[in-house]
Design an enzyme around this catalytic site. Structure first.
Site, short mmCIF file in Angstrom:
data_model
loop_
_atom_site.label_atom_id
_atom_site.label_comp_id
_atom_site.label_asym_id
_atom_site.label_seq_id
_atom_site.Cartn_x
_atom_site.Cartn_y
_atom_site.Cartn_z
N LYS A 91 0.63 -1.31 0.51
CA LYS A 91 -0.28 0.21 -0.14
C LYS A 91 1.12 1.24 -0.51
O LYS A 91 0.46 1.78 -0.43
CB LYS A 91 -1.18 0.14 1.65
N LYS A 103 3.55 -3.69 11.37
CA LYS A 103 1.42 -3.80 11.45
C LYS A 103 1.86 -4.25 13.00
O LYS A 103 3.34 -4.88 13.40
CB LYS A 103 0.64 -4.29 11.24
N THR A 186 -9.86 9.10 4.70
CA THR A 186 -9.75 7.63 4.27
C THR A 186 -11.08 8.06 3.66
O THR A 186 -11.50 7.99 1.46
CB THR A 186 -10.13 6.55 5.06
P1 NAD Z 1 -15.72 2.60 12.37
O1 NAD Z 1 -15.00 1.71 13.61
O2 NAD Z 1 -16.21 3.97 12.64
O3 NAD Z 1 -17.35 2.05 11.13
C1 NAD Z 1 -17.67 1.16 10.93
C2 NAD Z 1 -18.81 1.03 10.18
O4 NAD Z 1 -19.09 -0.09 9.50
C3 NAD Z 1 -19.95 1.01 11.57
O5 NAD Z 1 -20.95 1.80 10.76
C4 NAD Z 1 -20.64 -0.04 11.79
O6 NAD Z 1 -21.67 0.06 12.16
C5 NAD Z 1 -20.45 -0.94 10.68
N1 NAD Z 1 -20.47 -2.17 10.68
C6 NAD Z 1 -19.98 -2.86 11.46
N2 NAD Z 1 -19.87 -4.26 11.34
C7 NAD Z 1 -20.95 -4.86 10.85
C8 NAD Z 1 -21.27 -5.58 9.63
N3 NAD Z 1 -20.56 -6.69 10.07
N4 NAD Z 1 -21.90 -5.39 8.73
C9 NAD Z 1 -22.39 -4.07 8.37
N5 NAD Z 1 -21.99 -2.82 9.23
C10 NAD Z 1 -20.84 -2.77 9.88
O7 NAD Z 1 -14.31 1.77 11.25
P2 NAD Z 1 -13.72 2.68 10.21
O8 NAD Z 1 -12.86 3.09 10.62
O9 NAD Z 1 -14.81 3.58 9.52
O10 NAD Z 1 -13.40 1.35 9.17
C11 NAD Z 1 -14.21 0.96 8.81
C12 NAD Z 1 -13.70 -0.10 7.15
O11 NAD Z 1 -13.10 0.67 6.55
C13 NAD Z 1 -12.48 -1.50 8.31
O12 NAD Z 1 -12.79 -2.33 7.77
C14 NAD Z 1 -11.30 -0.51 8.11
O13 NAD Z 1 -10.22 -1.30 8.17
C15 NAD Z 1 -10.95 -0.07 6.63
N6 NAD Z 1 -9.78 1.71 7.54
C16 NAD Z 1 -9.86 2.05 7.61
C17 NAD Z 1 -9.57 3.05 7.72
C18 NAD Z 1 -9.40 4.64 8.96
O14 NAD Z 1 -8.77 5.43 8.11
N7 NAD Z 1 -10.55 4.83 9.72
C19 NAD Z 1 -8.04 3.70 6.80
C20 NAD Z 1 -8.49 1.94 5.89
C21 NAD Z 1 -9.51 1.11 6.37
#
Ligand code: NAD
Length: 411
Positions: A91, A103, A186
């Site tokens: 990445k 990590k 993101t």
């Molecule tokens: P977050 O915890 O803020 O939000 C997650 C959302 O997904 C919530 O609305 C939750 O209710 C929902 N959710 C969780 N489990 C679920 C399920 N089984 N079915 C449907 N909805 C579900 O997390 P985030 O920071 O927004 O991250 C979301 C994704 O993006 C993850 O895969 C994370 O690894 C990836 N990601 C995040 C970032 C970042 O900067 N936050 C960067 C790269 C990748």
């Protein structure tokens, strides 16, 4: 279903074939350069001593000091950390960042710890982590960590060293040397890519229906920006359920509703859907922004989106990928689509090293340039060598890592 580590290794081997890599290079990149497993003894609030297991994996640091998140979660495994570190190597390279892939994490449930216990656990992680520092290995935040945990980690590092070193820890609050724009990065990156991808299919925002799974940090920020740009967000979901509105949801009102109730469910005048129906809703753009493996061999054939932007990590299984590519769906892979956060982490490091802090407009401008460059390079490579966008991104990323490895004379 194959494990996360097996999936990462499969991507590596497929890319090795496409790049015709020498066997020694494949052997070198198949395993992390460094794996640490260590214990953190912690005196709990009730005076009992508990021993926690922690990991830090550096997959490859040929391009620069290793960087990326620290997970605190009860079911964390070393294999998961190894897979994530390998993906981070690629990445960072895809985004053109001078950083290696790292990590780490602690096997613990933050919800079961008091604030004081969590602070001591984070400080213990930094005390026992070796090597570390701005020019070696820089832990950031991930699941179970936050701006607060990163501020404690930074403070512990600086107390040990006896000097300030804001670039030693990432994802910390701006007041202790972090960057503006980290929280939205993101989601904002996903937004920039959605705009470009819709243009490439000659879709104008008003006629472009967008469905988003996940309304957390990433999904909500992407939704707000897409809504402002005139896209119709016709359905969204979270862990509790999903909602739709064919004329487009009022996202600012939905954000207020989620702040009040904790979920998108029961948003006035919207139709209720199951999470499965959400992914199968007719739309031009589908943004899975929640968890991994949600689009799999069971439901892939029913997905109707024309473009899928992987905001979450690994939302499509490899077999779903094949099914959807056969249907002609454009899949923008996670290693390009969700790079906004790591790009702003690079800016955080640059600002910390220079001791000069940028305004939000500067950060957004550079983020847009960087992520769209990575997207454009991926699209160009895909059309040049006739592979999927995912394969193209791996080819571009791994190629840079291999060049650095060869130039250093390691292989
Ligand atoms: P977050 O915890 O803020 O939000 C997650 C959302 O997904 C919530 O609305 C939750 O209710 C929902 N959710 C969780 N489990 C679920 C399920 N089984 N079915 C449907 N909805 C579900 O997390 P985030 O920071 O927004 O991250 C979301 C994704 O993006 C993850 O895969 C994370 O690894 C990836 N990601 C995040 C970032 C970042 O900067 N936050 C960067 C790269 C990748």
């Amino acid at each position: 279903m194959i494990s996360f580590l097996e999936a990462a290794e499969a991507h590596l081997h497929r890319t090795a074939e496409l790049l015709n890599l020498e066997p020694e290079m494949v052997e070198f990149l198949s395993k992390p350069m460094r794996v640490s497993e260590f214990r953190i003894p912690l005196r709990m609030d009730n005076e009992e001593v508990k021993i926690f297991t922690a990991y830090r994996v550096v997959h490859n640091d040929a391009l620069g000091p290793s960087r990326d998140g620290t997970r605190i979660m009860p079911n964390l495994t070393l294999d998961e950390v190894k897979a994530l570190a390998m993906i981070m190597t690629v990445k960072h390279a895809v985004a053109g960042l001078p950083a290696g892939g790292g990590k780490g994490g602690i096997v613990a449930d933050p919800a079961q710890l008091s604030r004081h216990e969590l602070e001591q656990l984070c400080r213990g992680f930094i005390r026992r982590l070796s090597p570390k520092g701005a020019w070696v290995d820089v832990p950031g935040a991930d699941i179970g960590t936050s701006g607060q945990t990163q501020a404690w980690m930074l403070d512990e590092y600086e107390q040990i060293m006896g000097f300030h070193s804001p670039a030693a820890i990432n994802d910390k609050p701006a007041i202790v040397g972090g960057s503006l724009g980290g929280e939205e990065a993101t989601g904002r990156g996903v937004f920039y890519i959605a705009v470009e991808a819709s243009k490439s299919k000659a879709l104008n925002p008003q006629s472009c229906r967008v469905v988003i799974q996940g309304f957390g940090t990433v999904g909500k920020n992407a939704a707000k920006l897409l809504h402002n740009e005139g896209f119709k967000i016709t359905a969204v979901g979270d862990i509790y359920g999903a909602i739709s509105d064919s004329v487009g949801l009022d996202i600012p009102k939905l954000v207020n509703h989620v702040e009040r109730t904790g979920s998108v469910v029961d948003f006035p005048r919207a139709k209720a859907l199951s999470n499965q129906e959400l992914l199968e809703t007719g739309c031009e753009i589908l943004i899975p922004a929640a968890v991994e493996n949600v689009i799999n061999e069971e439901n892939a054939s029913r997905v109707k989106a024309k473009i899928i932007i992987e905001a979450a990590n690994g939302p499509l299984t490899p077999s779903a990928d094949d099914t959807l590519l056969d249907k002609g769906v454009t899949i923008i892979p996670d290693i390009v689509a969700n790079e906004g956060g790591i790009i702003v982490c690079q800016f955080e490091r640059t600002q910390g090293l220079y001791d000069m802090y940028w305004d939000l407009a500067t950060i957004r401008k550079h983020l847009k340039e960087r992520i769209l460059k990575a997207y454009e390079d991926t699209v160009n490579t895909a059309s040049e060598i006739r592979v999927s966008l995912r394969e193209a991104a791996w080819v571009n990323g791994l190629n840079k890592v291999c060049e650095a490895v060869r130039m250093r004379g390691w292989v």
